[in-house]
Scaffold this active site. Structure first.
Site, mmCIF file in Angstrom:
data_model
loop_
_atom_site.group_PDB
_atom_site.id
_atom_site.type_symbol
_atom_site.label_atom_id
_atom_site.label_comp_id
_atom_site.label_asym_id
_atom_site.label_seq_id
_atom_site.Cartn_x
_atom_site.Cartn_y
_atom_site.Cartn_z
ATOM 1 N N CYS A 2 0.740 -1.171 0.067
ATOM 2 C CA CYS A 2 -0.002 -0.191 0.079
ATOM 3 C C CYS A 2 0.930 1.151 0.051
ATOM 4 O O CYS A 2 2.288 1.013 0.093
ATOM 5 C CB CYS A 2 -0.778 0.027 1.268
ATOM 6 S SG CYS A 2 -2.006 -1.274 1.374
ATOM 7 N N GLY A 28 -0.484 0.614 -4.928
ATOM 8 C CA GLY A 28 -2.106 0.092 -4.852
ATOM 9 C C GLY A 28 -2.892 0.826 -5.808
ATOM 10 O O GLY A 28 -3.062 1.874 -5.898
ATOM 11 N N ASN A 102 0.563 0.688 5.872
ATOM 12 C CA ASN A 102 1.182 -0.199 4.817
ATOM 13 C C ASN A 102 2.028 -1.345 5.670
ATOM 14 O O ASN A 102 2.914 -1.024 6.281
ATOM 15 C CB ASN A 102 2.177 0.717 3.958
ATOM 16 C CG ASN A 102 2.871 -0.434 3.093
ATOM 17 O OD1 ASN A 102 4.384 0.141 2.683
ATOM 18 N ND2 ASN A 102 2.671 -1.237 2.515
ATOM 19 N N TYR A 245 11.256 -5.007 -7.242
ATOM 20 C CA TYR A 245 9.998 -4.964 -8.083
ATOM 21 C C TYR A 245 9.015 -3.914 -7.712
ATOM 22 O O TYR A 245 8.611 -2.817 -8.429
ATOM 23 C CB TYR A 245 9.046 -6.030 -8.180
ATOM 24 C CG TYR A 245 7.661 -5.835 -8.683
ATOM 25 C CD1 TYR A 245 7.371 -5.731 -9.938
ATOM 26 C CD2 TYR A 245 6.618 -6.059 -7.784
ATOM 27 C CE1 TYR A 245 6.133 -5.835 -10.577
ATOM 28 C CE2 TYR A 245 5.336 -5.715 -8.220
ATOM 29 C CZ TYR A 245 5.176 -5.760 -9.548
ATOM 30 O OH TYR A 245 3.758 -5.566 -10.109
HETATM 31 P P1 AMP Z 1 3.699 -14.462 -12.889
HETATM 32 O O1 AMP Z 1 3.053 -13.998 -14.033
HETATM 33 O O2 AMP Z 1 2.728 -14.755 -11.738
HETATM 34 O O3 AMP Z 1 5.048 -15.152 -12.964
HETATM 35 O O4 AMP Z 1 4.311 -12.877 -12.143
HETATM 36 C C1 AMP Z 1 5.434 -12.470 -12.527
HETATM 37 C C2 AMP Z 1 5.122 -10.949 -13.199
HETATM 38 O O5 AMP Z 1 4.215 -10.218 -12.306
HETATM 39 C C3 AMP Z 1 6.422 -10.118 -13.338
HETATM 40 O O6 AMP Z 1 6.173 -9.597 -14.519
HETATM 41 C C4 AMP Z 1 6.314 -9.216 -12.236
HETATM 42 O O7 AMP Z 1 6.878 -7.872 -12.782
HETATM 43 C C5 AMP Z 1 4.996 -8.980 -11.795
HETATM 44 N N1 AMP Z 1 4.951 -9.285 -10.360
HETATM 45 C C6 AMP Z 1 5.760 -9.744 -9.379
HETATM 46 N N2 AMP Z 1 5.330 -9.746 -8.113
HETATM 47 C C7 AMP Z 1 4.205 -9.095 -8.099
HETATM 48 C C8 AMP Z 1 3.081 -8.742 -7.478
HETATM 49 N N3 AMP Z 1 3.359 -9.259 -5.857
HETATM 50 N N4 AMP Z 1 1.915 -8.232 -7.657
HETATM 51 C C9 AMP Z 1 1.675 -8.079 -8.862
HETATM 52 N N5 AMP Z 1 2.435 -8.250 -9.885
HETATM 53 C C10 AMP Z 1 3.663 -8.677 -9.568
#
Ligand code: AMP
Length: 472
Positions: A2, A28, A102, A245
């Site tokens: 958040c 968020g 957060n 990230y």
């Molecule tokens: P996935 O498709 O489940 O392997 O998620 C990986 C992708 O989601 C990568 O491109 C990351 O940039 C992004 N990502 C990684 N962690 C998160 C998160 N906690 N919430 C949203 N997106 C994420």
């Protein structure tokens, strides 16, 4: 996950709060809220949606007052319900109380049970309300807000960066391990801001002064700032995923520009496993600074193979498989002329479930790529996060039961390499003992039921000192 902000201004705080929240939108997108106080009355507005959807000029002009707090929410605990939208506002005795948080507590259930037993009533399922209740409960008893926050900190287990507005004063505090970021800055003539990331300070033309220290309370009102260091801790546990990230690349956290860290990670990705290819491309947008670092180090041309549509609304509904495919095509479009017949190095920050990588590799192959080498700016994510990052369970994490070769096969990449933990830590420039690497190691910095812990010692050393701005 958040974003929080607190502002003390000479005029109305609502406009700088709005811009600061705008800068924290990446933290968020579910909901946004602002509460303000003008010395006599309190004003509040919150709703589900993006900052730009929840607020408009009319709403902002109704939020009067020189002081206020704001929040953007990404649901981690508590369902995505309107009653869970923050800041939470309470009134007790003759005080107004607004809190934005957060992080994620891991002992919410126990605390709820304990305080329900004492007669407290809860109207939401969030841990933030538990923090608010504990503080309110202790404040009622001691009539001293700082003591109430200290007593609350003794009870909370988990991650929390909090801004609490109590009448005409903001109390900003951060958990003893400093898991989630929080920083302080100034703008205009001696106006104050605390925010999750420094980009919020930049957005209102301010200057970052420093991070709020783990276990510190900053008290901010019209007269200035004072600080009380509540805890001392053997080691901190800053969330490593902020650097990988979550934080914006243009934020400065713990004195480090996130963009530079990610560029370094990109360079180390090449050094650890040098290969040749026709081009290096990021997976937009999270892979961009990594890919720039990789291209600089390898001298392989940086060329985008995919374009992201920046205007994809959060409200895009994806009910059927066919619609899902359309949604993905609208979101990401391969630049076929850059890809056809070429060997491409694709760089992203992480693989969580593997869905994105699998899909993107497939897209590259369909566009005629000869080879697709995937490079990832984090080690394999093998364990869930309990401390505020939205991560799935072990069953859903592709790397929890597959080795790198099996994951490569599953996403159909020509090759796959993850940055090593050593290089990642080196790029961040913070000792590994000062970072939370729970998602990468399965070892957490505090006790979590059913998990192993590399726990830190926390001492309560409450000491108070007044600080002038110059000593920050
Ligand atoms: P996935 O498709 O489940 O392997 O998620 C990986 C992708 O989601 C990568 O491109 C990351 O940039 C992004 N990502 C990684 N962690 C998160 C998160 N906690 N919430 C949203 N997106 C994420």
């Amino acid at each position: 996950m958040c974003g929080i902000v607190g502002i003390v201004d000479a005029g109305d705080a609502s406009v700088p709060l709005y811009y600061a929240l705008y800068a924290l939108q990446h933290r968020g997108q579910e909901s946004a809220g602002i509460s303000t106080f003008d010395g006599l009355r309190f004003y509040k507005h919150k709703g589900q949606g993006l900052v730009g959807e929840v607020f408009n000029e009319e709403v902002l002009s109704g939020l009067r007052g020189f002081i206020g707090v704001g929040h953007v929410r990404y649901p981690t605990t508590g369902a995505d319900l309107p009653e869970n939208v923050q800041p939470f506002n309470f009134r007790f005795k003759d005080h107004f109380f607004s809190i934005a948080h957060n992080g994620n507590l891991v002992n919410t259930k126990e605390l709820r049970a304990e305080f329900e037993q004492l007669g407290e009533i809860f109207s939401t399922t969030t841990d933030t309300e538990v923090i608010a209740s504990v503080i309110a409960h202790e404040y009622r008893r001691s009539n001293n807000i700082e003591d109430a926050i200290v007593l609350c900190m003794r009870k909370l287990r988990g991650s929390y960066a909090v801004v609490l507005l109590l009448d005409d004063t903001i109390y900003a505090f951060r958990d003893p391990l400093g898991i989630k970021p929080l920083c302080y800055g100034t703008f205009g003539e001696d106006h104050h801001i605390v925010a999750s990331e420094s980009v919020a300070i930049d957005a209102i033309g301010g200057t970052l002064t420093r991070d709020v220290a783990p276990g510190e309370i900053l008290t901010i009102d019209r007269n200035g700032v004072s600080s009380t260091q509540i805890t001392a801790c053997s080691n901190k546990a800053h969330c490593i995923f902020e650097y990988i990230y979550f934080a914006r690349a243009d934020s400065v956290i713990e004195g480090r520009l996130v963009y530079d860290i990610r560029r370094k990670i990109g360079a180390y990705l090449y050094e650890e496993d040098p290969i040749s290819a026709d081009l290096v491309s990021p997976v937009p947008d999270s892979g961009t600074s990594l890919a720039i670092g990789y291209a600089e180090q390898s001298h392989i041309p940086y060329r985008e193979a995919l374009m992201k549509n920046r205007y994809m609304g959060r409200t895009f509904i994806k009910p059927s498989q066919k619609d899902r495919e359309t949604a993905t095509r609208i979101k990401l479009n391969p630049i076929r002329d850059h890809i056809r017949g070429r060997s491409v190095i694709l760089i992203d920050d992480s693989i969580v479930r593997g869905t994105t990588s699998r899909h993107i590799v497939e897209m590259m192959r369909e566009a005629g790529a000869a080879q697709v080498h995937v490079r990832i700016g984090s080690p394999p994510i093998i364990a869930p996060c309990y401390l505020g990052v939205d991560m799935p369970t072990r069953e859903e994490l592709i790397a929890s039961d597959k080795d790198v070769e099996e994951v490569r096969e599953s996403i159909s990449a020509t090759s796959l390499h993850h940055i090593s933990l050593e290089s990642l830590v080196e790029a961040i420039g913070i000792d590994i003992g000062e970072l939370c690497i729970g998602c990468l190691s399965g070892q957490y910095p505090l006790t979590i039921e059913g998990e192993s812990c590399f726990c830190r010692n926390i001492d309560f050393v409450k000491g108070s000192f007044q600080v002038g701005l110059e000593s920050f």
